[in-house]
Write a protein that holds these residues in place. Sequence first.
Motif, short mmCIF file in Angstrom:
data_model
loop_
_atom_site.label_atom_id
_atom_site.label_comp_id
_atom_site.label_asym_id
_atom_site.label_seq_id
_atom_site.Cartn_x
_atom_site.Cartn_y
_atom_site.Cartn_z
N TYR A 53 0.84 -1.20 0.00
CA TYR A 53 0.00 0.00 0.00
C TYR A 53 0.87 1.25 0.00
O TYR A 53 0.63 2.20 -0.75
CB TYR A 53 -0.93 -0.01 1.21
CG TYR A 53 -1.68 1.29 1.40
CD1 TYR A 53 -2.64 1.71 0.47
CD2 TYR A 53 -1.41 2.11 2.49
CE1 TYR A 53 -3.32 2.91 0.64
CE2 TYR A 53 -2.09 3.31 2.67
CZ TYR A 53 -3.04 3.70 1.74
OH TYR A 53 -3.70 4.89 1.91
N PHE A 54 1.90 1.27 0.85
CA PHE A 54 2.80 2.42 0.90
C PHE A 54 3.46 2.64 -0.47
O PHE A 54 3.56 3.78 -0.95
CB PHE A 54 3.89 2.21 1.96
CG PHE A 54 3.36 2.16 3.37
CD1 PHE A 54 2.13 2.72 3.70
CD2 PHE A 54 4.10 1.55 4.37
CE1 PHE A 54 1.64 2.68 5.00
CE2 PHE A 54 3.63 1.50 5.68
CZ PHE A 54 2.40 2.06 5.99
N GLN A 55 3.92 1.57 -1.07
CA GLN A 55 4.57 1.68 -2.38
C GLN A 55 3.60 2.19 -3.43
O GLN A 55 3.97 3.01 -4.28
CB GLN A 55 5.14 0.32 -2.79
CG GLN A 55 6.34 -0.12 -1.97
CD GLN A 55 6.82 -1.51 -2.35
OE1 GLN A 55 6.04 -2.45 -2.43
NE2 GLN A 55 8.11 -1.64 -2.58
N SER A 56 2.36 1.72 -3.36
CA SER A 56 1.34 2.16 -4.32
C SER A 56 1.07 3.65 -4.18
O SER A 56 0.96 4.37 -5.18
CB SER A 56 0.06 1.36 -4.10
OG SER A 56 -0.98 1.84 -4.93
N VAL A 57 0.97 4.14 -2.94
CA VAL A 57 0.73 5.56 -2.70
C VAL A 57 1.90 6.39 -3.24
O VAL A 57 1.70 7.43 -3.89
CB VAL A 57 0.54 5.84 -1.20
CG1 VAL A 57 0.52 7.35 -0.93
CG2 VAL A 57 -0.76 5.21 -0.71
N LEU A 58 3.12 5.93 -3.00
CA LEU A 58 4.30 6.65 -3.47
C LEU A 58 4.36 6.70 -4.99
O LEU A 58 4.73 7.73 -5.58
CB LEU A 58 5.57 6.00 -2.92
CG LEU A 58 5.84 6.26 -1.43
CD1 LEU A 58 6.89 5.30 -0.89
CD2 LEU A 58 6.27 7.69 -1.22
N GLU A 59 3.98 5.62 -5.63
CA GLU A 59 3.97 5.59 -7.10
C GLU A 59 2.90 6.52 -7.66
O GLU A 59 3.09 7.17 -8.68
CB GLU A 59 3.73 4.16 -7.59
CG GLU A 59 4.87 3.20 -7.32
CD GLU A 59 6.16 3.61 -8.03
OE1 GLU A 59 6.06 4.16 -9.15
OE2 GLU A 59 7.24 3.41 -7.45
N THR A 60 1.77 6.59 -6.98
CA THR A 60 0.64 7.39 -7.47
C THR A 60 0.80 8.87 -7.15
O THR A 60 0.58 9.74 -8.02
CB THR A 60 -0.68 6.88 -6.85
OG1 THR A 60 -0.83 5.50 -7.14
CG2 THR A 60 -1.87 7.66 -7.39
N LYS A 61 1.18 9.17 -5.91
CA LYS A 61 1.21 10.57 -5.46
C LYS A 61 2.62 11.17 -5.41
O LYS A 61 2.76 12.38 -5.31
CB LYS A 61 0.59 10.68 -4.06
CG LYS A 61 -0.88 10.29 -4.00
CD LYS A 61 -1.43 10.51 -2.59
CE LYS A 61 -2.91 10.22 -2.50
NZ LYS A 61 -3.43 10.46 -1.12
N GLY A 62 3.62 10.31 -5.38
CA GLY A 62 4.98 10.81 -5.28
C GLY A 62 5.41 11.07 -3.85
O GLY A 62 6.57 11.41 -3.59
N LYS A 63 4.51 10.91 -2.90
CA LYS A 63 4.84 11.07 -1.49
C LYS A 63 3.86 10.24 -0.66
O LYS A 63 2.77 9.90 -1.10
CB LYS A 63 4.79 12.53 -1.06
CG LYS A 63 3.41 13.16 -1.12
CD LYS A 63 3.44 14.60 -0.63
CE LYS A 63 2.04 15.23 -0.67
NZ LYS A 63 2.06 16.63 -0.19
N LEU A 64 4.28 9.94 0.58
CA LEU A 64 3.45 9.20 1.52
C LEU A 64 3.37 9.99 2.81
O LEU A 64 4.39 10.34 3.40
CB LEU A 64 4.06 7.82 1.79
CG LEU A 64 3.44 6.99 2.93
CD1 LEU A 64 2.03 6.55 2.55
CD2 LEU A 64 4.31 5.78 3.25
N LYS A 65 2.15 10.30 3.23
CA LYS A 65 1.97 11.03 4.48
C LYS A 65 1.29 10.12 5.50
O LYS A 65 0.20 9.60 5.27
CB LYS A 65 1.14 12.30 4.28
CG LYS A 65 0.94 13.08 5.57
CD LYS A 65 0.22 14.41 5.34
CE LYS A 65 1.15 15.45 4.78
NZ LYS A 65 0.54 16.81 4.78
N ILE A 66 1.94 9.97 6.64
CA ILE A 66 1.42 9.16 7.76
C ILE A 66 1.08 10.10 8.90
O ILE A 66 1.85 11.02 9.21
CB ILE A 66 2.45 8.12 8.21
CG1 ILE A 66 2.77 7.16 7.06
CG2 ILE A 66 1.95 7.35 9.43
CD1 ILE A 66 3.93 6.22 7.35
N ALA A 67 -0.05 9.88 9.53
CA ALA A 67 -0.43 10.65 10.72
C ALA A 67 -0.65 9.69 11.87
O ALA A 67 -1.27 8.63 11.70
CB ALA A 67 -1.70 11.46 10.45
N VAL A 68 -0.12 10.03 13.02
CA VAL A 68 -0.39 9.27 14.24
C VAL A 68 -1.17 10.18 15.18
O VAL A 68 -0.91 11.38 15.26
CB VAL A 68 0.90 8.75 14.90
CG1 VAL A 68 1.63 7.80 13.97
CG2 VAL A 68 1.83 9.90 15.31
#
Length: 259
Positions: A53-68
């Motif tokens: 999922y993380f890789q897919s987001v990075l490929e689609t958006k160019g960045k991955l944002k995580i919130a805790v």
Amino acid sequence: MKKFFLGFIISVFVLMIFGFNKRTDFFQTNKIIPPDQVKGMKAENMDDTYLNYFQSVLETKGKLKIAVMGSSVTKGTGSSSPKMSWPSRLKTFLQERNELKYRDIQLVNYGFSGFKAEDLLKEGKADQLILEKPDFIILETCIINNYRQSSTLFETIKYIDDLVNKIKKELPGAKILIISPNPILSPNKNQVGLTYDDYQMQTTAYFQQEGLNYMNIYDEMNKLLSQNNHKLQDYLADEIHPNDQGYKVWFEILLKHLF
């Protein structure tokens, strides 16, 4: 006209009752959950691994944002520095992992001391998180503070449920993982006659019933301590907050679930 008005009032009343029916039914049928029925429970409805999922987001958006989001144990209170908290350890790990290395990975921390899920909603912290538009959210239940502030179990689960549903509604494309907080050194009952373990068991049972993505940090840490014959106080900075070693264990348990 009177009949119409009466019918309208009855309809509104029925809807109000229905809105609370799920939680009320849970407590009517689950007033006491035997520990052996909820220890280690974990619901998972992800269609794919988190890494994919993380890789897919990075490929689609160019960045991955995580919130805790959570309480002081998500903020990192008790650690020697912010980088030793479990969220910071997670960010560093992801940035150094081969599949994700040199990619734009961001992590925002919405951990607030003394906060419950109710406070995160009423103080607008959930709205702030939603404005960040994260792709992945780790939600710590804050039940240490529900225990310490003597919330009822109904109130505790109601506001956690409201918080999760709000995030799901506003961020339908994001993935949410709910996690429990750590064990603490307080076996006593609070003002409503509940132990910390009661909050752990009842919230775990509720997440299991609802099929929510859930990781039981509390049980996994206790299990690890027992297997290694270690004392909980060696992993805490005080009676509540983990020290560096405690946050390291928390991070490692979370990592096994994510990958």
